[in-house]
Design an enzyme around this catalytic site. Structure first.
Site, mmCIF file in Angstrom:
data_model
loop_
_atom_site.group_PDB
_atom_site.id
_atom_site.type_symbol
_atom_site.label_atom_id
_atom_site.label_comp_id
_atom_site.label_asym_id
_atom_site.label_seq_id
_atom_site.Cartn_x
_atom_site.Cartn_y
_atom_site.Cartn_z
ATOM 1 N N GLU A 224 -0.770 -8.527 5.677
ATOM 2 C CA GLU A 224 -0.346 -8.683 6.860
ATOM 3 C C GLU A 224 -1.785 -8.137 7.287
ATOM 4 O OE1 GLU A 224 -0.396 -5.918 5.094
ATOM 5 O OE2 GLU A 224 -0.685 -4.056 6.674
ATOM 6 N N HIS B 7 -3.831 -5.187 1.195
ATOM 7 C CA HIS B 7 -2.105 -5.410 2.886
ATOM 8 C C HIS B 7 -2.538 -6.350 2.793
ATOM 9 C CE1 HIS B 7 -2.274 -1.628 4.994
ATOM 10 N NE2 HIS B 7 -3.233 -1.229 3.705
ATOM 11 N N CYS C 130 0.722 -0.941 0.311
ATOM 12 C CA CYS C 130 -0.061 -0.105 -0.367
ATOM 13 C C CYS C 130 0.530 1.520 0.001
ATOM 14 C CB CYS C 130 -1.006 0.234 1.315
ATOM 15 S SG CYS C 130 -2.367 1.106 0.891
HETATM 16 N N1 GLN Z 1 -3.521 6.344 1.411
HETATM 17 C C1 GLN Z 1 -2.412 6.174 1.567
HETATM 18 C C2 GLN Z 1 -1.434 6.886 0.569
HETATM 19 O O1 GLN Z 1 -1.578 7.659 -0.484
HETATM 20 C C3 GLN Z 1 -2.243 4.732 1.505
HETATM 21 C C4 GLN Z 1 -2.865 3.838 2.688
HETATM 22 C C5 GLN Z 1 -2.242 2.132 2.852
HETATM 23 O O2 GLN Z 1 -1.006 2.800 3.200
HETATM 24 N N2 GLN Z 1 -3.869 1.851 3.685
HETATM 25 O O3 GLN Z 1 -0.073 6.701 1.269
#
Ligand code: GLN
Length: 206
Positions: A186, A184, A87
């Site tokens: 994890e 994610h 992410c």
């Molecule tokens: N929206 C977040 C970003 O742009 C990422 C979200 C996440 O890691 N769950 O950094």
């Protein structure tokens, strides 16, 4: 303790969840090893693999920059350090990031993974969701993807492979020993990606 040392960039985000997933992955693989938080240059030097967690990429970028570890991270990743970015972690690894709503963000990135990501690609917090995906890695059938303000990958450079897609969005990629996921792992209950990372760091087993 023998085995590989997996570093989790320990500045912001869901660090504990990755540490727990790594413990579980080692026990499922039956291998030894340890995890360490990466917060400074000494940590960057000693690791055999790296996880960049989800969280807020602008914060992770700013804190990494203050700690002065970005060039060293980039160098190690360019030289083959097995790395998993999830992410915000995938955003940090990307060459280029833009936001779905505000466009250009000019945020600090590591830039080792030749992709352009769109941040908040599926909307804001209210649009967080879970979906089962087909993940194109050895041993993986369906993978439970947890998406939280997730990015998607808008373009892939040469040498970057798509690993998973959700509808028309690319949500996981691989470039050599670098893996990026928009979701994610994890939080999924599966440790397949953590096991894969440990395997990349320690190709000869225990
Ligand atoms: N929206 C977040 C970003 O742009 C990422 C979200 C996440 O890691 N769950 O950094």
């Amino acid at each position: 303790m023998s085995g590989t040392i997996v570093g989790v960039l320990g500045l912001q985000g869901d660090i504990e969840e990755h540490l727990a997933a790594l413990d579980m992955a080692r026990s499922r693989l039956g291998v030894e090893g340890e995890s360490t938080l990466v917060k400074g240059l000494e940590d960057v030097k000693k690791i055999h693999a790296l996880i960049i967690p989800g969280g807020e990429s602008t914060v992770i970028g700013a804190l990494s920059s203050i700690k002065g570890i970005l060039p060293a991270l980039r160098e190690r990743i360019d030289n083959g350090l097995p790395t998993l970015g999830t992410c915000a972690g995938m955003i940090m690894l990307a060459k280029k990031a833009q936001d779905r709503v505000v466009g250009e963000t000019n945020q600090t990135l590591i830039g080792a993974l030749d992709i352009t990501v769109e941040r908040n690609s599926f909307g804001r917090q209210a649009e967080s969701f879970e979906a089962d995906l087909k993940l194109n890695l050895p041993g993986s059938g369906s993978f439970h993807g947890v998406f939280i303000r997730a990015p998607s990958v808008k373009s892939l450079g040469e040498g970057v492979e798509e690993l998973a897609r959700l509808d028309n969005n690319i949500v996981a990629v691989q470039q050599g020993r670098i893996i990026g996921t928009a979701f994610h792992p994890e939080l999924s209950g599966s440790t397949l990606l953590h096991e894969y990372l440990i395997g990349l760091a320690n190709p000869y087993g225990k």
